[in-house]
Write an enzyme that holds these catalytic residues in place. Structure first.
Site, PDB file in Angstrom:
ATOM      1  N   TYR A   1       0.856  -1.189   0.000  1.00 50.62           N
ATOM      2  CA  TYR A   1       0.000   0.000   0.000  1.00 50.62           C
ATOM      3  C   TYR A   1       0.890   1.236   0.000  1.00 50.62           C
ATOM      4  O   TYR A   1       1.965   1.233   0.595  1.00 50.62           O
ATOM      5  CB  TYR A   1      -0.882  -0.023   1.253  1.00 50.62           C
ATOM      6  CG  TYR A   1      -2.191   0.709   1.089  1.00 50.62           C
ATOM      7  CD1 TYR A   1      -3.112   0.313   0.128  1.00 50.62           C
ATOM      8  CD2 TYR A   1      -2.504   1.794   1.897  1.00 50.62           C
ATOM      9  CE1 TYR A   1      -4.316   0.981  -0.019  1.00 50.62           C
ATOM     10  CE2 TYR A   1      -3.717   2.456   1.759  1.00 50.62           C
ATOM     11  CZ  TYR A   1      -4.615   2.047   0.801  1.00 50.62           C
ATOM     12  OH  TYR A   1      -5.802   2.717   0.652  1.00 50.62           O
TER      13      TYR A   1
ATOM     14  N   ARG B   1     -21.301  -7.410 -12.182  1.00 50.27           N
ATOM     15  CA  ARG B   1     -20.807  -8.420 -13.109  1.00 50.27           C
ATOM     16  C   ARG B   1     -21.883  -9.464 -13.399  1.00 50.27           C
ATOM     17  O   ARG B   1     -22.697  -9.766 -12.525  1.00 50.27           O
ATOM     18  CB  ARG B   1     -19.582  -9.130 -12.508  1.00 50.27           C
ATOM     19  CG  ARG B   1     -18.263  -8.489 -12.891  1.00 50.27           C
ATOM     20  CD  ARG B   1     -17.147  -9.113 -12.081  1.00 50.27           C
ATOM     21  NE  ARG B   1     -17.446  -8.981 -10.651  1.00 50.27           N
ATOM     22  CZ  ARG B   1     -16.999  -9.797  -9.703  1.00 50.27           C
ATOM     23  NH1 ARG B   1     -16.233 -10.824 -10.025  1.00 50.27           N
ATOM     24  NH2 ARG B   1     -17.299  -9.595  -8.431  1.00 50.27           N
ATOM     25  N   ASP B   2     -21.869  -9.994 -14.589  1.00 48.51           N
ATOM     26  CA  ASP B   2     -22.739 -11.122 -14.902  1.00 48.51           C
ATOM     27  C   ASP B   2     -22.336 -12.277 -13.994  1.00 48.51           C
ATOM     28  O   ASP B   2     -21.148 -12.566 -13.859  1.00 48.51           O
ATOM     29  CB  ASP B   2     -22.567 -11.526 -16.370  1.00 48.51           C
ATOM     30  CG  ASP B   2     -22.971 -10.404 -17.308  1.00 48.51           C
ATOM     31  OD1 ASP B   2     -22.130  -9.527 -17.585  1.00 48.51           O
ATOM     32  OD2 ASP B   2     -24.129 -10.388 -17.741  1.00 48.51           O
TER      33      ASP B   2
ATOM     34  N   GLY C   1      -9.538  -0.910  -8.422  1.00 46.41           N
ATOM     35  CA  GLY C   1      -9.177  -1.541  -9.695  1.00 46.41           C
ATOM     36  C   GLY C   1      -9.299  -3.050  -9.596  1.00 46.41           C
ATOM     37  O   GLY C   1      -8.332  -3.776  -9.826  1.00 46.41           O
TER      38      GLY C   1
END
Lengths: 364, 364
Positions: A80, A202-203, A272
């Site tokens: 980090y 998301r699918d 991300g």
């Protein structure tokens, strides 16, 4: 000592412990690391006595609950950007109860609940002596989970909705990773502020169940990535083109999100998850005036540590929470003693279950 | 008519023509297109008489010079976002001389030089009657090339340096495509304003010659893309980390540029010569607070058409130019009659020679 004793009579539940503690010393247990690495390997439980009197400007607190955030793991791994000085105590967020106050402290009393105001203060410990300047009092009727996770996710959602574009009731916000802890706050705050949301997930299997839960939170529209590609939502004017997009995925998902922004719109990246960068077509930048920017709560907090903006935000969020207008994420409470199990669940991908794991200190 | 005749005595060179013109009419030649497509095919020269008296709010002008900009080509091809209503006249920039003024026009006189203020007014024509609200007077000692190309490239450079980040003398700007027409203005304006520049050019043969010419313009540093990757310029503190990056290339070049921005820096994209999009690492957005935005001069102009910001900018640029502090790009003048040769040079890739092609109308 008088103040403490008086309060302990009120706090029956913890009175024995506190009594033991302050007559001799507080034995604090803390999860420390002396080198960066795999948390399962580098974290060690240390016992330490706090046997001095509490310092004039400090409050002595016992932790009630502290989440394990992904950033906590990355911090211990040394991955980090904000690297604590070693040795360090794990954990960044939490809620605690004041069990003693220094003689100069006027704004806190024994029994108050507080959350640490500075990132990286180390919350994976049973007790801490903290400067009263670095803690924020929360009301006792604030839910334990909402309090323990107050300073990161809801604040991230709040700032992203406030600081990048001027939104008025009726405007629309589009976000991907809509079922993330932050995404859920985005949905709820938008509902309170009269903003509509287009929420991309998301699918996946059982997507209808997920959609239902986000609609129940107050999401205006919930679409899968593949549904978004052929949506007629904006062209049909059912929904205004969004001025603001919030991206915690990157890659193709961010690109699809951007395609649906209004001209002049801004996409704020705060995560991300796909591990893919953000790709912006040149024409979107030049001709559509799309702006790609980022947000990091830790930086904002450090830059606005004791600003009015910050206290206003915390107050507004706490009010929404205590009024029941917004709620913390689904969670699983794990006893602090079993921290290794909690960590291994998260590191093993348990975070994807969509439940925030929170260390509870009640019976430590 | 009196005003015109008096002026024509001064303008010996064009007096016969003007005399003919205004006693009967002005015969204007214009390059028009009635459909979008290959400029070599769709552009046609039309002759048209302007035989009315000039309207009360108009100025009648004869063109002196008009550049062929890449955007002019794209517009005719129908590939540019701003699509003129057809039939349309080619060309967006130029400089002209006033040969008659309407009875209500107070701020222009015959003999004045003007540039059109609105994008896409059609400058590839010998004469035009234009509203006096849509033209800007430039001094006669302003170079013909600087005047003909005033409203796009130097304005783009000026605005990008002004509008995205607050720069003070000593600050640094980094740009790729530094030898573009706009890039050359960036170098020169930065020199005047006391800003240093790091100028990135593609690796090529005779790069030393190109570097020399950009250093001569006032560039502080000129580096090739491969030199940039291993540069020590910023780490050694020879040059401060740039707060602003200007990108007209995209792809890998934009990524390398971004890597060298200061935390919180902004990259403004105004072109995409590589035809590759802009890719921004998630960590640069979140942790380094890098902003990727775009700039389009046409939009700015339309939004600030008669703003003070615009007149201030034009005045400041013209002053820098007439003082000899900044210069127009290298150019090649081609007679308007030979417009087909000029177009084919550009469409055939002649633009890469680095010379702006300008149509000259002197002997039309």
């Amino acid at each position: 000592m008088f103040r403490l004793t008086r309060t302990l009579n009120r706090l029956k539940k913890v009175s024995v412990l506190h009594n033991n503690v302050r007559e001799q010393s507080v034995m604090t247990q803390k999860l420390m690391y002396t080198e960066y690495g795999d948390p399962m390997k580098v974290l060690r439980k240390h016992n330490e006595e706090i046997n001095d009197n509490v310092k004039p400007d400090e409050v002595l607190v016992r932790m009630l609950a502290a989440p394990i955030n992904p950033a906590d793991i990355n911090t211990i791994e040394g991955k980090y950007p904000s690297k604590p000085v070693l040795p360090a105590i794990g954990g960044g967020e939490g809620v605690a109860e004041v069990i003693d106050v220094g003689c100069e402290v006027r704004n806190f009393a024994v029994g108050d609940r507080i959350v640490p105001l500075k990132p990286g203060m180390g919350t994976w410990r049973t007790h801490a002596a903290l400067s009263h300047n670095f803690v924020y009092k929360v009301p006792k009727n604030l839910g334990i989970v909402e309090a323990a996770t107050l300073t990161v996710n809801p604040c991230t959602a709040y700032r992203m909705l406030r600081d990048f574009t001027s939104l008025k009731p009726g405007d629309c916000v589009i976000q991907n990773g809509a079922n993330s802890a932050c995404g859920q706050y985005v949905i709820q705050i938008c509902r309170v502020w009269g903003l509509s949301t287009v929420n991309i997930v998301r699918d996946r299997e059982n997507v209808d169940e997920l959609k239902r839960s986000l609609l129940d939170l107050g999401g205006t529209h919930v679409v899968t990535e593949s549904e978004l590609r052929k949506t007629n939502l904006f062209k049909s004017k059912e929904c205004p083109w969004p001025k603001l997009g919030l991206n915690c995925v990157g890659g193709q998902s961010a690109l699809e999100l951007m395609r649906n922004l209004a001209p002049g719109g801004t996409m704020v990246t705060y995560g991300g998850m796909s591990k893919e960068p953000v790709t912006v077509p040149t024409s979107a930048l030049i001709f559509k005036d799309i702006k790609a920017v980022g947000f990091w709560m830790t930086r904002w907090t450090n830059e606005h540590f004791d600003s009015e903006d910050r206290s206003e935000m915390l107050e507004e969020l706490v009010t929404m929470m205590t009024k029941g207008e917004i709620h913390g994420p689904a969670f699983q409470m794990v006893n602090f003693k079993e921290y290794e199990r909690a960590l291994s669940t998260i590191i093993g991908g348990g975070g994807k279950l969509g439940k925030k794991i929170i260390l509870g200190f009640d019976s430590c």
